[in-house]
Design an enzyme around this catalytic site. Sequence first.
Site, PDB file in Angstrom:
ATOM      1  N   LYS A 184       0.829  -1.209   0.000  1.00  0.00           N
ATOM      2  CA  LYS A 184       0.000   0.000   0.000  1.00  0.00           C
ATOM      3  C   LYS A 184       0.866   1.263   0.000  1.00  0.00           C
ATOM      4  O   LYS A 184       0.426   2.317  -0.479  1.00  0.00           O
ATOM      5  CB  LYS A 184      -0.944   0.002   1.202  1.00  0.00           C
ATOM      6  N   HIS A 221      -9.632   8.470  -4.968  1.00  0.00           N
ATOM      7  CA  HIS A 221      -8.251   7.996  -5.109  1.00  0.00           C
ATOM      8  C   HIS A 221      -7.423   8.304  -3.862  1.00  0.00           C
ATOM      9  O   HIS A 221      -6.785   7.412  -3.288  1.00  0.00           O
ATOM     10  CB  HIS A 221      -7.614   8.648  -6.337  1.00  0.00           C
ATOM     11  N   HIS A 246      -8.769   6.427  -0.615  1.00  0.00           N
ATOM     12  CA  HIS A 246      -8.468   4.994  -0.610  1.00  0.00           C
ATOM     13  C   HIS A 246      -6.988   4.743  -0.351  1.00  0.00           C
ATOM     14  O   HIS A 246      -6.614   3.894   0.468  1.00  0.00           O
ATOM     15  CB  HIS A 246      -8.894   4.386  -1.948  1.00  0.00           C
ATOM     16  N   TYR A 303      -4.275  -4.151 -16.320  1.00  0.00           N
ATOM     17  CA  TYR A 303      -4.956  -3.139 -17.134  1.00  0.00           C
ATOM     18  C   TYR A 303      -4.098  -1.877 -17.249  1.00  0.00           C
ATOM     19  O   TYR A 303      -3.898  -1.332 -18.340  1.00  0.00           O
ATOM     20  CB  TYR A 303      -6.316  -2.803 -16.530  1.00  0.00           C
ATOM     21  N   LYS A 321     -12.632  -1.734 -18.987  1.00  0.00           N
ATOM     22  CA  LYS A 321     -12.423  -0.942 -17.766  1.00  0.00           C
ATOM     23  C   LYS A 321     -13.691  -0.901 -16.907  1.00  0.00           C
ATOM     24  O   LYS A 321     -13.628  -0.951 -15.675  1.00  0.00           O
ATOM     25  CB  LYS A 321     -11.994   0.482 -18.121  1.00  0.00           C
ATOM     26  N   THR A 337     -14.137  -1.968 -12.819  1.00  0.00           N
ATOM     27  CA  THR A 337     -14.784  -1.223 -11.736  1.00  0.00           C
ATOM     28  C   THR A 337     -15.863  -2.065 -11.071  1.00  0.00           C
ATOM     29  O   THR A 337     -16.021  -2.043  -9.842  1.00  0.00           O
ATOM     30  CB  THR A 337     -15.395   0.087 -12.267  1.00  0.00           C
ATOM     31  N   GLN A 384     -14.187  -4.419  -8.766  1.00  0.00           N
ATOM     32  CA  GLN A 384     -13.779  -3.726  -7.547  1.00  0.00           C
ATOM     33  C   GLN A 384     -14.963  -3.561  -6.590  1.00  0.00           C
ATOM     34  O   GLN A 384     -14.828  -3.784  -5.384  1.00  0.00           O
ATOM     35  CB  GLN A 384     -13.175  -2.363  -7.898  1.00  0.00           C
TER      36      GLN A 384
END
Length: 262
Positions: free
Chosen positions: A120, A141, A144, A181, A198, A202, A205
Amino acid sequence: MAFLDRISKFYDWMLTKGDPRVQNWPLMATPGPILTIVLFYLIAIRQGPKIMDGQKVMGLKMFKLCYNVGLVLLSAYMFYEFLVTSILAGYSYICQPVDYSTDPLALRMANVCWWYFFSKIIELVDTLFLILQKRSVSFLHSYHHSTMIVNWWLGVKYIAGGQSWFLAMLNTFVHVIMYSYYGLSALGPSVQKYLWWKKYLTMLQLSQFFAVVIHTGVNMTQTDCDFPQGFNYAVFLYAISLIVLFANFFQKSYCNNKEKSR
């Protein structure tokens, strides 16, 4: 002064409750280093675009390709370790307490949890790419990326294994696909035109967060399970926050665009 003294004593007490096996592992002794990393990360998000203002956009094609390939390999390794170790140790999907022993499988699980935490930190480079290429850094973004570091420092410090293994295993699987990706996308327009999936990335996810909510929610109903409920509540609420943010991103990116094209 009395208030500060109480805070200091609470801080010292919290550190004594950490898993003694990880005490001397890199970055695990105190939260100071990772809080410093997060602070500089947030400063970079705010100041980076200002520094890049007037500068040329950096291509970084080969560096991005190598970085993403590296994260695909690291994610694949961690997924393998989480999956195989959990199977060999007979982990339960309903109730899995943390094994704090020095059993080889317990240490193997703690070790891959540390690597997951460290990954991370590596992934903060994602944001650096956005800044250097003068692209906006969304709240989703930055939220997270910054929170996952803190969450997993706590995870390794106090619960290296147990219920938390499931979340990390799912996420490493998703990241194998996600960084594949990104790696392909880094090759440029000649390859990007084939990356039609794409939207489904998502969706994948989002699916993992729903799975985490269900997995954690089931464990929260097991009143006799020897896993800290406080961490269950934290994971449950955090996963819901990501569902909300990713669902909002999905709607803006795919649903709204479709409506506009009609």
